[in-house]
Design a protein around this motif. Structure first.
Motif, PDB file in Angstrom:
ATOM      1  N   GLN A  54       0.811  -1.217   0.000  1.00 12.09           N
ATOM      2  CA  GLN A  54       0.000   0.000   0.000  1.00 12.09           C
ATOM      3  C   GLN A  54       0.851   1.278   0.000  1.00 12.09           C
ATOM      4  N   VAL A  55       0.225   2.353  -0.495  1.00 10.87           N
ATOM      5  CA  VAL A  55       0.791   3.705  -0.410  1.00 10.87           C
ATOM      6  C   VAL A  55      -0.108   4.497   0.528  1.00 10.87           C
ATOM      7  N   ILE A  56       0.469   5.070   1.580  1.00 10.43           N
ATOM      8  CA  ILE A  56      -0.302   5.792   2.588  1.00 10.43           C
ATOM      9  C   ILE A  56       0.099   7.262   2.583  1.00 10.43           C
ATOM     10  N   ILE A  57      -0.873   8.141   2.419  1.00 13.21           N
ATOM     11  CA  ILE A  57      -0.636   9.577   2.510  1.00 13.21           C
ATOM     12  C   ILE A  57      -1.349  10.092   3.749  1.00 13.21           C
ATOM     13  N   ASP A  58      -0.567  10.590   4.697  1.00 14.79           N
ATOM     14  CA  ASP A  58      -1.092  11.042   5.988  1.00 14.79           C
ATOM     15  C   ASP A  58      -1.238  12.553   5.987  1.00 14.79           C
ATOM     16  N   VAL A  59      -2.479  13.010   5.982  1.00 14.02           N
ATOM     17  CA  VAL A  59      -2.768  14.438   5.949  1.00 14.02           C
ATOM     18  C   VAL A  59      -2.822  15.037   7.359  1.00 14.02           C
ATOM     19  N   GLY A  60      -3.013  14.193   8.360  1.00 11.27           N
ATOM     20  CA  GLY A  60      -3.250  14.672   9.720  1.00 11.27           C
ATOM     21  C   GLY A  60      -2.092  15.452  10.315  1.00 11.27           C
ATOM     22  N   ILE A  61      -2.436  16.371  11.199  1.00 13.70           N
ATOM     23  CA  ILE A  61      -1.435  17.105  11.968  1.00 13.70           C
ATOM     24  C   ILE A  61      -1.987  17.259  13.383  1.00 13.70           C
TER      25      ILE A  61
END
Length: 226
Positions: A165-172
């Motif tokens: 998988q490719v995971i893009i984490d937008v959270g801050i």
């Protein structure tokens, strides 16, 4: 070149009055554009048609109504910076979304919904997860590409992911130790997946670049109209 930010946290009771305020800001000689930073649905605060009318004052607007995304690129305005940053990351690393299963965790108007529409435009098959999704870990685990914008620190852990998988984490977020962290439990997830964006130093940095790109482009268009 200057960015004026208006944060609408409360329902606009008198849209005509608010629109005049926006038009006044946009007519300032220093204003290239105006960013509407929204915390609830734009259909509650600033309907898409209202945004388009406001845009006529300067010719520029930041689009945050998902229904208007299909018009982007036709002089209506610019997509939200954060979801566009996610797409820029995918493009930079040559990740083809065509035919891939993509999951967006979070359904906000600012990130989740625009990101889902942008992934569809890239020919991905998209599922949007939210607080009412049943068995979210199983849904996320099926995806090839995952964009996480849940607004909760470490909500996506190793039970949600698999190899490839490719995971893009937008959270801050700020954790109990006072350190910045994302919506993904990075230390647990990183050893499993093929690729993951860090927090800090991931999506946020690209988002800043996207915003600057929008401002520069808007300034060039404004200068050309003078």
């Amino acid at each position: 070149m200057k960015i004026l930010v208006k944060n609408n946290k409360e329902r606009v009771k008198n849209q005509e009055v608010e629109m005049k305020k926006v038009q006044k800001l946009l007519r300032r000689s220093l204003a290239t554009g105006l960013a509407l930073v929204m915390t609830v649905s734009s259909m509650t605060i600033v309907p898409g048609s209202w945004q388009v009318h406001a845009a006529e004052a300067s010719g520029q607007i930041g689009i945050s109504n998902a229904d208007e995304l299909k018009k982007i690129g036709k002089d209506l305005g610019y997509p939200p910076c954060t979801p566009q940053a996610c797409m820029e990351i995918l493009d930079h690393y040559g990740i083809d979304c065509t035919g891939k299963k993509a999951v967006v965790v979070g359904r906000s108007l600012v990130v989740g919904k625009p990101a889902a529409m942008m992934l569809i435009k890239k020919n991905a098959t998209v599922t949007v997860c939210h607080t009412r999704t049943v068995d979210m870990p199983s849904v996320v685990k099926e995806a090839d590409i995952v964009i996480v914008a849940a607004g909760r620190a470490g909500v996506v852990d190793d039970s949600y992911v698999r190899a490839g998988q490719v995971i893009i984490d937008v959270g801050i977020n700020v954790n109990a130790e006072g350190k910045l962290c994302g919506d993904v439990a990075y230390d647990k997830v990183e050893p499993i997946v093929d690729a993951i964006t860090p927090v800090p130093g991931g999506v946020g940095s690209v988002t800043t670049s996207v915003l600057i790109g929008h401002v520069v482009d808007a300034a060039e268009k404004a200068a050309a109209r003078r």
